[in-house]
Design a protein around this motif. Structure first.
Motif, PDB file in Angstrom:
ATOM      1  N   LEU A  50      -5.482  46.772 -30.023  1.00  0.00           N
ATOM      2  CA  LEU A  50      -6.444  46.258 -29.258  1.00  0.00           C
ATOM      3  C   LEU A  50      -5.456  45.829 -28.014  1.00  0.00           C
ATOM      4  O   LEU A  50      -6.146  45.992 -26.918  1.00  0.00           O
ATOM      5  CB  LEU A  50      -7.010  44.928 -29.718  1.00  0.00           C
ATOM      6  N   SER A  51      -4.218  45.607 -28.072  1.00  0.00           N
ATOM      7  CA  SER A  51      -3.315  45.414 -26.879  1.00  0.00           C
ATOM      8  C   SER A  51      -3.555  46.486 -25.828  1.00  0.00           C
ATOM      9  O   SER A  51      -3.482  46.254 -24.782  1.00  0.00           O
ATOM     10  CB  SER A  51      -1.997  44.872 -27.367  1.00  0.00           C
ATOM     11  N   ALA A  52      -3.072  47.674 -26.459  1.00  0.00           N
ATOM     12  CA  ALA A  52      -3.119  48.921 -25.769  1.00  0.00           C
ATOM     13  C   ALA A  52      -4.541  49.287 -25.091  1.00  0.00           C
ATOM     14  O   ALA A  52      -4.594  49.443 -23.850  1.00  0.00           O
ATOM     15  CB  ALA A  52      -2.834  50.060 -26.531  1.00  0.00           C
ATOM     16  N   ASP A  53      -5.811  49.003 -25.826  1.00  0.00           N
ATOM     17  CA  ASP A  53      -6.900  49.126 -25.200  1.00  0.00           C
ATOM     18  C   ASP A  53      -7.343  48.087 -24.227  1.00  0.00           C
ATOM     19  O   ASP A  53      -7.946  48.509 -23.197  1.00  0.00           O
ATOM     20  CB  ASP A  53      -8.051  49.257 -26.549  1.00  0.00           C
ATOM     21  N   LEU A  54      -6.895  46.920 -24.486  1.00  0.00           N
ATOM     22  CA  LEU A  54      -7.195  45.834 -23.293  1.00  0.00           C
ATOM     23  C   LEU A  54      -6.402  46.228 -22.239  1.00  0.00           C
ATOM     24  O   LEU A  54      -6.780  46.204 -20.930  1.00  0.00           O
ATOM     25  CB  LEU A  54      -6.598  44.616 -23.895  1.00  0.00           C
ATOM     26  N   ALA A  55      -5.095  47.102 -22.448  1.00  0.00           N
ATOM     27  CA  ALA A  55      -4.702  47.301 -21.063  1.00  0.00           C
ATOM     28  C   ALA A  55      -5.355  48.288 -20.230  1.00  0.00           C
ATOM     29  O   ALA A  55      -5.574  48.527 -19.034  1.00  0.00           O
ATOM     30  CB  ALA A  55      -3.191  47.645 -21.305  1.00  0.00           C
ATOM     31  N   GLN A  56      -5.645  49.044 -21.296  1.00  0.00           N
ATOM     32  CA  GLN A  56      -6.630  50.330 -20.493  1.00  0.00           C
ATOM     33  C   GLN A  56      -7.599  49.999 -19.844  1.00  0.00           C
ATOM     34  O   GLN A  56      -8.196  50.450 -18.952  1.00  0.00           O
ATOM     35  CB  GLN A  56      -7.051  51.316 -21.485  1.00  0.00           C
ATOM     36  N   LEU A  57      -8.472  48.828 -20.383  1.00  0.00           N
ATOM     37  CA  LEU A  57      -9.633  48.282 -19.839  1.00  0.00           C
ATOM     38  C   LEU A  57      -9.245  47.512 -18.377  1.00  0.00           C
ATOM     39  O   LEU A  57      -9.917  47.816 -17.629  1.00  0.00           O
ATOM     40  CB  LEU A  57     -10.403  47.166 -20.980  1.00  0.00           C
ATOM     41  N   GLY A  58      -8.208  46.882 -18.465  1.00  0.00           N
ATOM     42  CA  GLY A  58      -7.816  46.146 -17.304  1.00  0.00           C
ATOM     43  C   GLY A  58      -7.640  47.327 -16.137  1.00  0.00           C
ATOM     44  O   GLY A  58      -8.003  47.005 -15.023  1.00  0.00           O
ATOM     45  N   ASN A  59      -7.150  48.231 -16.508  1.00  0.00           N
ATOM     46  CA  ASN A  59      -6.728  49.566 -15.481  1.00  0.00           C
ATOM     47  C   ASN A  59      -8.118  50.076 -15.057  1.00  0.00           C
ATOM     48  O   ASN A  59      -8.539  50.373 -13.871  1.00  0.00           O
ATOM     49  CB  ASN A  59      -5.939  50.724 -16.157  1.00  0.00           C
ATOM     50  N   ALA A  60      -9.297  50.231 -16.152  1.00  0.00           N
ATOM     51  CA  ALA A  60     -10.559  50.785 -15.719  1.00  0.00           C
ATOM     52  C   ALA A  60     -11.316  49.859 -14.832  1.00  0.00           C
ATOM     53  O   ALA A  60     -11.744  50.362 -13.866  1.00  0.00           O
ATOM     54  CB  ALA A  60     -11.324  50.978 -16.891  1.00  0.00           C
ATOM     55  N   LEU A  61     -11.241  48.694 -15.251  1.00  0.00           N
ATOM     56  CA  LEU A  61     -11.643  47.467 -14.172  1.00  0.00           C
ATOM     57  C   LEU A  61     -11.150  47.608 -12.643  1.00  0.00           C
ATOM     58  O   LEU A  61     -11.763  47.314 -11.907  1.00  0.00           O
ATOM     59  CB  LEU A  61     -11.752  46.209 -14.826  1.00  0.00           C
ATOM     60  N   CYS A  62      -9.901  47.516 -12.866  1.00  0.00           N
ATOM     61  CA  CYS A  62      -9.323  47.879 -11.330  1.00  0.00           C
ATOM     62  C   CYS A  62      -9.298  48.925 -10.829  1.00  0.00           C
ATOM     63  O   CYS A  62      -9.644  48.754  -9.426  1.00  0.00           O
ATOM     64  CB  CYS A  62      -7.516  47.692 -11.600  1.00  0.00           C
ATOM     65  N   THR A  63      -9.460  49.961 -11.415  1.00  0.00           N
ATOM     66  CA  THR A  63      -9.769  51.301 -10.637  1.00  0.00           C
ATOM     67  C   THR A  63     -11.242  51.355 -10.222  1.00  0.00           C
ATOM     68  O   THR A  63     -11.660  51.844  -8.975  1.00  0.00           O
ATOM     69  CB  THR A  63      -9.346  52.655 -11.577  1.00  0.00           C
ATOM     70  N   SER A  64     -12.121  51.058 -11.111  1.00  0.00           N
ATOM     71  CA  SER A  64     -13.565  51.481 -10.815  1.00  0.00           C
ATOM     72  C   SER A  64     -14.178  50.197 -10.020  1.00  0.00           C
ATOM     73  O   SER A  64     -15.300  50.588  -9.307  1.00  0.00           O
ATOM     74  CB  SER A  64     -14.347  51.725 -12.182  1.00  0.00           C
ATOM     75  N   ALA A  65     -13.868  49.112 -10.141  1.00  0.00           N
ATOM     76  CA  ALA A  65     -14.529  47.928  -9.785  1.00  0.00           C
ATOM     77  C   ALA A  65     -13.575  46.934  -8.798  1.00  0.00           C
ATOM     78  O   ALA A  65     -14.074  45.980  -8.092  1.00  0.00           O
ATOM     79  CB  ALA A  65     -15.187  46.736 -10.475  1.00  0.00           C
ATOM     80  N   GLY A  66     -12.285  47.383  -8.455  1.00  0.00           N
ATOM     81  CA  GLY A  66     -11.517  46.707  -7.890  1.00  0.00           C
ATOM     82  C   GLY A  66     -11.077  45.169  -8.420  1.00  0.00           C
ATOM     83  O   GLY A  66     -10.369  44.361  -7.734  1.00  0.00           O
ATOM     84  N   LEU A  67     -11.372  45.059  -9.521  1.00  0.00           N
ATOM     85  CA  LEU A  67     -10.909  43.694 -10.554  1.00  0.00           C
ATOM     86  C   LEU A  67      -9.550  43.794 -10.929  1.00  0.00           C
ATOM     87  O   LEU A  67      -9.727  44.532 -12.256  1.00  0.00           O
ATOM     88  CB  LEU A  67     -12.129  43.457 -11.524  1.00  0.00           C
ATOM     89  N   CYS A  68      -8.667  43.421 -10.301  1.00  0.00           N
ATOM     90  CA  CYS A  68      -7.216  43.824 -10.811  1.00  0.00           C
ATOM     91  C   CYS A  68      -6.398  42.588 -11.215  1.00  0.00           C
ATOM     92  O   CYS A  68      -5.337  42.577 -11.256  1.00  0.00           O
ATOM     93  CB  CYS A  68      -6.622  44.347  -9.567  1.00  0.00           C
ATOM     94  N   ARG A  69      -7.240  41.447 -11.771  1.00  0.00           N
ATOM     95  CA  ARG A  69      -6.553  40.463 -12.207  1.00  0.00           C
ATOM     96  C   ARG A  69      -6.292  40.930 -13.785  1.00  0.00           C
ATOM     97  O   ARG A  69      -6.954  41.394 -14.453  1.00  0.00           O
ATOM     98  CB  ARG A  69      -7.593  39.345 -12.041  1.00  0.00           C
ATOM     99  N   PRO A  70      -5.436  39.920 -14.352  1.00  0.00           N
ATOM    100  CA  PRO A  70      -5.202  40.246 -15.725  1.00  0.00           C
ATOM    101  C   PRO A  70      -6.227  39.584 -16.539  1.00  0.00           C
ATOM    102  O   PRO A  70      -6.879  38.658 -16.254  1.00  0.00           O
ATOM    103  CB  PRO A  70      -3.695  39.353 -15.815  1.00  0.00           C
ATOM    104  N   LEU A  71      -6.465  40.578 -17.557  1.00  0.00           N
ATOM    105  CA  LEU A  71      -7.782  39.713 -18.587  1.00  0.00           C
ATOM    106  C   LEU A  71      -7.157  38.935 -19.395  1.00  0.00           C
ATOM    107  O   LEU A  71      -5.890  38.535 -19.710  1.00  0.00           O
ATOM    108  CB  LEU A  71      -7.864  41.183 -19.427  1.00  0.00           C
ATOM    109  N   PRO A  72      -8.040  37.889 -19.598  1.00  0.00           N
ATOM    110  CA  PRO A  72      -7.552  36.769 -20.373  1.00  0.00           C
ATOM    111  C   PRO A  72      -7.159  37.080 -21.923  1.00  0.00           C
ATOM    112  O   PRO A  72      -7.722  38.282 -22.473  1.00  0.00           O
ATOM    113  CB  PRO A  72      -8.956  35.876 -20.556  1.00  0.00           C
ATOM    114  N   PRO A  73      -6.433  36.520 -22.467  1.00  0.00           N
ATOM    115  CA  PRO A  73      -6.075  37.158 -24.025  1.00  0.00           C
ATOM    116  C   PRO A  73      -7.079  36.858 -24.686  1.00  0.00           C
ATOM    117  O   PRO A  73      -8.160  35.987 -24.745  1.00  0.00           O
ATOM    118  CB  PRO A  73      -4.956  36.258 -24.308  1.00  0.00           C
ATOM    119  N   VAL A  74      -7.453  37.565 -25.988  1.00  0.00           N
ATOM    120  CA  VAL A  74      -8.312  37.579 -26.801  1.00  0.00           C
ATOM    121  C   VAL A  74      -7.854  36.795 -27.899  1.00  0.00           C
ATOM    122  O   VAL A  74      -6.567  36.968 -28.340  1.00  0.00           O
ATOM    123  CB  VAL A  74      -8.862  38.927 -27.424  1.00  0.00           C
ATOM    124  N   PRO A  75      -8.493  35.698 -28.205  1.00  0.00           N
ATOM    125  CA  PRO A  75      -7.817  34.896 -29.639  1.00  0.00           C
ATOM    126  C   PRO A  75      -8.019  35.788 -30.662  1.00  0.00           C
ATOM    127  O   PRO A  75      -8.718  36.768 -31.020  1.00  0.00           O
ATOM    128  CB  PRO A  75      -8.849  33.648 -29.562  1.00  0.00           C
TER     129      PRO A  75
END
Length: 160
Positions: free
Chosen positions: A110-135
């Motif tokens: 999950l941690s690695a995939d969340l990092a990739q999701l963060g990169n994808a959101l930053c690249t594709s949508a300009g949303l470059c804030r850190p993702l909130p942690p998943v409980p």
């Protein structure tokens, strides 16, 4: 899809089947004779045989009720991601979107995939804030002694 990125939490398919067997078949008298760990390979074969049979017909797994001892619940809870995407209850547009844009988050990494999701959101949508942690809400559960799976080497030797 309108600017949204579909995300789905998924598990390793093998771990999901093991977990399902443990909680819904193991030690359940009404699931005999396939209710002990040494029966796990037979359970997997039963699932595979059902899928092969249902997919060889025109309707696939969605149009047929499995024969006992399998239930529709057994099939639903052991679906692969590819089978979930093919569910005819999705609209054709949703199925196309899921096939082309779905971002699976694998629980085992999950941690690695969340990092990739963060990169994808930053690249594709300009949303470059850190993702909130998943409980951490995945139940660990309690297994009495002797209820855990045997090593594969033991299961394999029992069926040779």
């Amino acid at each position: 899809a309108g600017g949204r990125l579909p995300v789905m939490f998924v598990r390793n398919p093998f771990r999901r089947v093991v977990s399902y067997f443990r909680y819904k078949w193991l030690g359940r008298p009404h699931k005999a004779p396939l209710n002990q760990w040494y029966n796990f390979p037979d359970f997997v074969q039963l699932l595979a045989d059902y899928r092969r049979w249902a997919n060889s017909t025109t309707g696939g797994i969605w149009d047929y009720t499995p024969r006992p001892p399998l239930t529709q619940n057994d099939i639903t809870h052991t679906l692969s991601l590819a089978e979930v995407i093919q569910d005819p209850r999705w609209s054709p547009e949703a199925r196309r979107s899921l096939r082309s844009r779905l971002f699976p988050l694998r629980l085992e990494v999950l941690s690695a995939d969340l990092a990739q999701l963060g990169n994808a959101l930053c690249t594709s949508a300009g949303l470059c804030r850190p993702l909130p942690p998943v409980p951490d809400v995945v139940p660990v559960g309690y297994l009495p002694p002797g209820r855990g799976p045997k090593p594969w080497e033991e299961i394999g030797r029992a069926h040779v």
